[in-house]
Design an enzyme around this catalytic site. Sequence first.
Site, PDB file in Angstrom:
ATOM      1  CB  CYS A   3      -2.159   9.503   0.333  1.00 30.07           C
ATOM      2  SG  CYS A   3      -1.154   8.170  -0.341  1.00 30.07           S
ATOM      3  CD  GLU A  47      -5.181  13.178   2.416  1.00 29.48           C
ATOM      4  OE1 GLU A  47      -4.173  12.660   1.897  1.00 29.48           O
ATOM      5  OE2 GLU A  47      -6.140  12.509   2.851  1.00 29.48           O
ATOM      6  CD  GLU A  71      -1.432   4.717   1.251  1.00 29.18           C
ATOM      7  OE1 GLU A  71      -1.921   5.841   1.544  1.00 29.18           O
ATOM      8  OE2 GLU A  71      -1.184   4.350   0.101  1.00 29.18           O
ATOM      9  CE  LYS A  80     -14.760  -0.469  -5.023  1.00 31.05           C
ATOM     10  NZ  LYS A  80     -14.924   0.838  -5.823  1.00 31.05           N
TER      11      LYS A  80
END
Length: 469
Positions: A279, A377, A245, A170
């Site tokens: 990330c 973040e 992750e 996906k």
Amino acid sequence: MREYLKFYIDGQFVDPVEAKTAEVINPATEEVSGIISVGSVADIDRAVAAARRAFPSWSQVSVADRLDLLRAIQAEYAKRSQELGEAVTEEMGAPLSLGCGFHTGLGAGHLQTAIEVLERFEFEQQRGPSLIRYEPIGVCGLITPWNWPMNQTCVKIFPALATGNTMILKPPQMAPYSAAILAEILHAAGVPAGVFNMVQGSGALLGTALTRHPDVDMISFTGSEPVGVQITRDAAETVKRVGLELGGKSAWIVLDDGAMAANITNATVGMMGNSGQTCSAGSRLLVPNARMEEAIAAAAAAANSVTVGDPQGNFAMGPVVSKGQYNIIQDYIAKGLEEGAQLIAGGPGRPEGIERGFYCRPTVFVGTNDMVIAREEIFGPVLVMIGYDDIDQAVEIANDSNFGLGGYVSGEDADACRDVARRMRTGAIWVNGGFDFHAPFGGYKRSGNGREWGEFGFHEYLEVKAIIG
């Protein structure tokens, strides 16, 4: 105008069950660049059924035959590498040199690494009276993000293939083109029907359908912490294995030595790569308080040297992926100013002379580790520089985070850098620019669980069986 209106299920490009489409926006122009079909739960059901049918035979295919397939994929990937890079540039705004360079190079690297690992991987080991077998886990749902489309997709697909699993990919709805081309590459290479399947569309709908599906044995997800938490909850209903992750707020510790200014320059420029949408980006830059003025001068000059513009041109940084992401970044910059952080480069709005496209200014603050811009973040080109008095305090600041995905240490003494790295509570730490496709990558704390890359990535997709006596 691109059109990708079919999914890849059971070895064929097929129409979706329901004829629904979505537009894809080019972040550099804010114009529609293409149309894709968006899938339904019924499409996921079809893909899972195909993967389930294919698993018994594919799981028994010899290592030699799997290696032949991976090498065939490698040949097809090389033929279309330029096309893949151009797709990445168009879908998520990476400069063409980056899209056709590191973006596609990461995918090729993970493929070559899977081949190297498979050539020597021991699927059976005799340990005393017991035979230990590593067997494929089954049907895997792979849910990938938009920021590094080829890296995040290939780091899952190729280890899963190499270890005998079947899968449903996906890909991200905001960056769907490169995944569609990759499906064509796998088809041309002769991946058996049902082994690889791909359905495009909404993560909320399709990701949930995969995660809750009783015939899916594993979910591998890369993305945000809140979504990772929800996936874990949904997967618990069928006791799936889940590999996550997630986010990061990685610290980059620059040691107090003769290379400090150069290392600050490298860290600042590195943070702005891919428009800060990484990330594991070193978004907290830790520098000696005793040399703060020098550090500020180096970081400001480095940020101001980063050119921003049309990703088709000769610029270091393109736009961020979407209007929504642009707005989030602008909100964080405003928050930094409200918190009293010292703005030394960049700031709100688009760079001067740019009136269209989701372009941000390479931004550097000097702040403290308790500020929101140092805790959360941002996922954009925003760096927070934080001072430390000694190495003990630097390590304390680095570890004072909910995240633990990446980390960096730079200094003239490599042994001293490694000593600092040993004390950092994070999954991967790069010392003086090191890089290794075989090194494991994954997070501590809220940055996730499990490991990808190299041999460690193989183990994500394997069950362990003991045959005793």
